[in-house]
Design a protein around this motif. Structure first.
Motif, mmCIF file in Angstrom:
data_model
loop_
_atom_site.group_PDB
_atom_site.id
_atom_site.type_symbol
_atom_site.label_atom_id
_atom_site.label_comp_id
_atom_site.label_asym_id
_atom_site.label_seq_id
_atom_site.Cartn_x
_atom_site.Cartn_y
_atom_site.Cartn_z
ATOM 1 N N GLN A 163 29.481 44.049 53.430
ATOM 2 C CA GLN A 163 29.730 45.251 52.640
ATOM 3 C C GLN A 163 29.493 44.978 51.154
ATOM 4 O O GLN A 163 28.942 45.803 50.440
ATOM 5 N N GLY A 164 29.895 43.801 50.701
ATOM 6 C CA GLY A 164 29.652 43.430 49.308
ATOM 7 C C GLY A 164 28.176 43.304 48.998
ATOM 8 O O GLY A 164 27.705 43.771 47.961
ATOM 9 N N ILE A 165 27.430 42.678 49.906
ATOM 10 C CA ILE A 165 25.987 42.535 49.704
ATOM 11 C C ILE A 165 25.318 43.898 49.705
ATOM 12 O O ILE A 165 24.458 44.190 48.874
ATOM 13 N N ARG A 166 25.714 44.755 50.631
ATOM 14 C CA ARG A 166 25.123 46.104 50.706
ATOM 15 C C ARG A 166 25.477 46.917 49.459
ATOM 16 O O ARG A 166 24.629 47.626 48.905
ATOM 17 N N THR A 167 26.704 46.798 48.993
ATOM 18 C CA THR A 167 27.103 47.517 47.790
ATOM 19 C C THR A 167 26.352 46.997 46.572
ATOM 20 O O THR A 167 25.937 47.771 45.704
ATOM 21 N N ARG A 168 26.145 45.688 46.513
ATOM 22 C CA ARG A 168 25.370 45.116 45.403
ATOM 23 C C ARG A 168 23.933 45.612 45.432
ATOM 24 O O ARG A 168 23.351 45.926 44.402
ATOM 25 N N THR A 169 23.364 45.682 46.617
ATOM 26 C CA THR A 169 22.008 46.216 46.756
ATOM 27 C C THR A 169 21.949 47.648 46.243
ATOM 28 O O THR A 169 21.014 48.026 45.536
ATOM 29 N N LEU A 209 28.071 54.162 37.329
ATOM 30 C CA LEU A 209 27.965 53.987 38.777
ATOM 31 C C LEU A 209 27.582 52.547 39.109
ATOM 32 O O LEU A 209 28.154 51.934 40.018
ATOM 33 N N ALA A 210 26.630 51.988 38.382
ATOM 34 C CA ALA A 210 26.203 50.614 38.627
ATOM 35 C C ALA A 210 27.350 49.631 38.368
ATOM 36 O O ALA A 210 27.538 48.672 39.134
ATOM 37 N N LEU A 211 28.140 49.855 37.326
ATOM 38 C CA LEU A 211 29.286 48.985 37.045
ATOM 39 C C LEU A 211 30.342 49.088 38.135
ATOM 40 O O LEU A 211 30.894 48.077 38.579
ATOM 41 N N TYR A 212 30.615 50.302 38.565
ATOM 42 C CA TYR A 212 31.598 50.524 39.621
ATOM 43 C C TYR A 212 31.163 49.845 40.916
ATOM 44 O O TYR A 212 31.939 49.139 41.561
ATOM 45 N N LEU A 213 29.912 50.054 41.305
ATOM 46 C CA LEU A 213 29.408 49.446 42.524
ATOM 47 C C LEU A 213 29.349 47.917 42.405
ATOM 48 O O LEU A 213 29.648 47.200 43.359
ATOM 49 N N GLY A 214 28.980 47.414 41.238
ATOM 50 C CA GLY A 214 28.949 45.971 41.027
ATOM 51 C C GLY A 214 30.327 45.337 41.157
ATOM 52 O O GLY A 214 30.483 44.278 41.771
ATOM 53 N N PHE A 215 31.351 45.985 40.601
ATOM 54 C CA PHE A 215 32.724 45.487 40.710
ATOM 55 C C PHE A 215 33.177 45.484 42.166
ATOM 56 O O PHE A 215 33.753 44.505 42.647
ATOM 57 N N TYR A 269 34.395 42.745 47.461
ATOM 58 C CA TYR A 269 34.114 42.605 48.890
ATOM 59 C C TYR A 269 33.616 41.205 49.230
ATOM 60 O O TYR A 269 34.035 40.617 50.227
ATOM 61 N N VAL A 270 32.710 40.663 48.426
ATOM 62 C CA VAL A 270 32.176 39.328 48.705
ATOM 63 C C VAL A 270 33.280 38.285 48.584
ATOM 64 O O VAL A 270 33.402 37.398 49.431
#
Length: 90
Positions: free
Chosen positions: A56-62, A3-9, A14-15
């Motif tokens: 969205q990228g920042i929020r997903t990274r968080t 999950l962390a890898l998927y969200l990080g990608f 997004y960024v």
């Protein structure tokens, strides 16, 4: 872990998209077939595709760092992303 890898990608994508739209709005809008016909249209494009995509990228990274998507509080970041996109247009 997955999950962390998927969200990080997704965060990275997004960024990158948000920055690309903010740096080269004419190129990216032409690429997707949009033609802003006024300064207001350009401002809207920068706010939505520049600011909100980066947000969205920042929020997903968080969320990926916390490994808990519920902990990412969207509203302040949405407002900040929109403000940044609109301020680039002026």
């Amino acid at each position: 872990m997955m999950l962390a890898l998927y969200l990080g990608f997704n965060a990275l994508m997004y960024v990158v998209l948000g920055l690309w739209c903010a740096i080269a709005p004419r190129q990216t809008s032409a690429f997707v077939g949009l033609q802003p016909s006024s300064p207001g249209g350009q401002s809207e494009y920068l706010a939505v595709y520049g600011g909100l995509e980066a947000e969205q990228g920042i929020r997903t990274r968080t969320a990926s760092e916390a490994a808990d998507p519920e902990r990412a509080r969207p509203l302040p970041r949405v407002i900040a992303g929109s403000w940044i996109g609109r301020s680039l247009a002026t």
